[in-house]
Enzyme design. Structure first.
Site, mmCIF file in Angstrom:
data_model
loop_
_atom_site.group_PDB
_atom_site.id
_atom_site.type_symbol
_atom_site.label_atom_id
_atom_site.label_comp_id
_atom_site.label_asym_id
_atom_site.label_seq_id
_atom_site.Cartn_x
_atom_site.Cartn_y
_atom_site.Cartn_z
ATOM 1 N N ASP A 93 1.486 -14.031 -5.098
ATOM 2 C CA ASP A 93 2.229 -12.864 -5.571
ATOM 3 C C ASP A 93 3.657 -13.205 -6.009
ATOM 4 O OD1 ASP A 93 -0.011 -11.507 -4.737
ATOM 5 O OD2 ASP A 93 1.063 -10.043 -3.510
ATOM 6 N N HIS B 144 2.505 -16.450 -1.591
ATOM 7 C CA HIS B 144 3.503 -16.098 -2.602
ATOM 8 C C HIS B 144 3.966 -17.343 -3.345
ATOM 9 C CE1 HIS B 144 3.622 -12.488 -0.097
ATOM 10 N NE2 HIS B 144 4.175 -11.867 -1.123
HETATM 11 NI NI NI Z 1 5.058 -8.666 -3.845
#
Ligand code: NI
Length: 298
Positions: A111, A253
């Site tokens: 992400d 992430h």
């Molecule tokens: Ni996010």
């Protein structure tokens, strides 16, 4: 003297007869035992079931009998530009999918990119290990790092929409539409991909964004394994392994901050998941697998 000799011979002959009879008897008995034992073992195995079937291998092998039910080659073409949300998942929220016990697959997702330095490192590692993942990108980053977005697409990764500005607050329908459409347009402009995958920032389900994504028949993709963001590389790896399940979705992430721990752990995460027999797939591939198994009546 001759009498004694004679009786000695008679005794000898008697003994010889006894020994011969004994040997014959014992060999008959041992043959009978062998026959009955082998009968027992044969009877112990049900017909048409080999012992192998009781122990499915943990590690994926190339042998005919242990081939995964669905291979990546079966679903490879489905994830690219023309990918449509599969009917059972349209307008749905998922954090994992159901696969048959013999199918072992998991999806890595990243992400908040594209992001300088970290995204390219993640892409390098994925490329090195021949893994395709799914990136939920932030629209507002795309104008700054369009080449990273293009690289994701060129290297076969799936792309998802993570809104333009990553807000957790309430979104009116008009604002939610704008957040989704601006991002979708930026993704399409640079890659040609029209994504139908949506991940709400922070995983918030009730601030108007998911409602809009569902109104557009998109798939809201949450996760079943969350990365840890502090600690040692080994802890990151163990966290993923301990929470990994087949059909699962791992959240990591590549953007939004210092991702050095994730990047250090990623090669081990990939290696260890594969050691446990997992195929690493994209979200479209994972959804496709679930639908194919559903149709096959698993
Ligand atoms: Ni996010």
């Amino acid at each position: 003297m001759p009498r004694k000799k004679l009786s000695a011979r008679a005794v000898y002959q008697q003994y010889l007869w006894l020994v011969m009879t004994g040997l014959l008897m014992s060999s008959i008995v041992s043959l009978a035992i062998q026959a009955s034992t082998s009968q027992f073992w044969v009877a112990g195995l049900p017909e048409n079931v080999s012992a192998e079937n009781n122990n499915p291998p943990l590690v994926e092998t190339k042998s005919e009998s242990h081939q995964p039910l669905i291979t990546l080659e079966d679903i490879e073409p489905k994830q690219h530009r023309a990918y449509q949300a599969l009917e059972p998942f349209q307008g749905q929220t998922i954090s994992k999918v159901t696969l048959s016990p013999y199918q072992k697959a998991i999806a890595l997702t990243f992400d908040d990119g594209p992001w300088p330095r970290t995204t390219s490192k993640v892409l390098d590692i994925l490329q090195q290990h021949h893994v395709q993942a799914t990136f939920f990108v932030l629209g507002s980053n795309i104008p700054h790092y369009p080449d990273l977005l293009k690289r994701m697409a060129q290297e076969g990764h799936a792309l998802g929409n993570h809104t333009w500005s990553h807000g957790y607050h309430y979104h009116s329908s008009a604002l939610a539409q704008r957040e989704l459409q601006r991002t979708a347009a930026a993704i399409e402009k640079h890659t040609g991909i029209k994504t139908v995958l949506f991940r709400p920032p922070g995983g918030f389900l009730n601030n108007g964004l998911v409602a809009e994504a569902h109104a557009q028949q998109q798939v809201t993709v949450l996760w079943s394994v969350d990365d840890i963001y502090h600690g040692t590389v080994d802890q990151v790896v163990q966290n993923v392994l301990q929470n990994a399940t087949s059909g699962g979705i791992v959240l990591m992430h590549d953007g939004g901050g210092d991702r050095s721990l994730t990047i250090k752990a990623l090669p081990q995460v990939i290696f260890q998941l594969r050691q446990q027999g997992y195929q690493l797939v994209t979200i479209p591939q994972l959804l496709e697998m679930a639908v194919m198994e559903e149709r096959a009546g698993k």
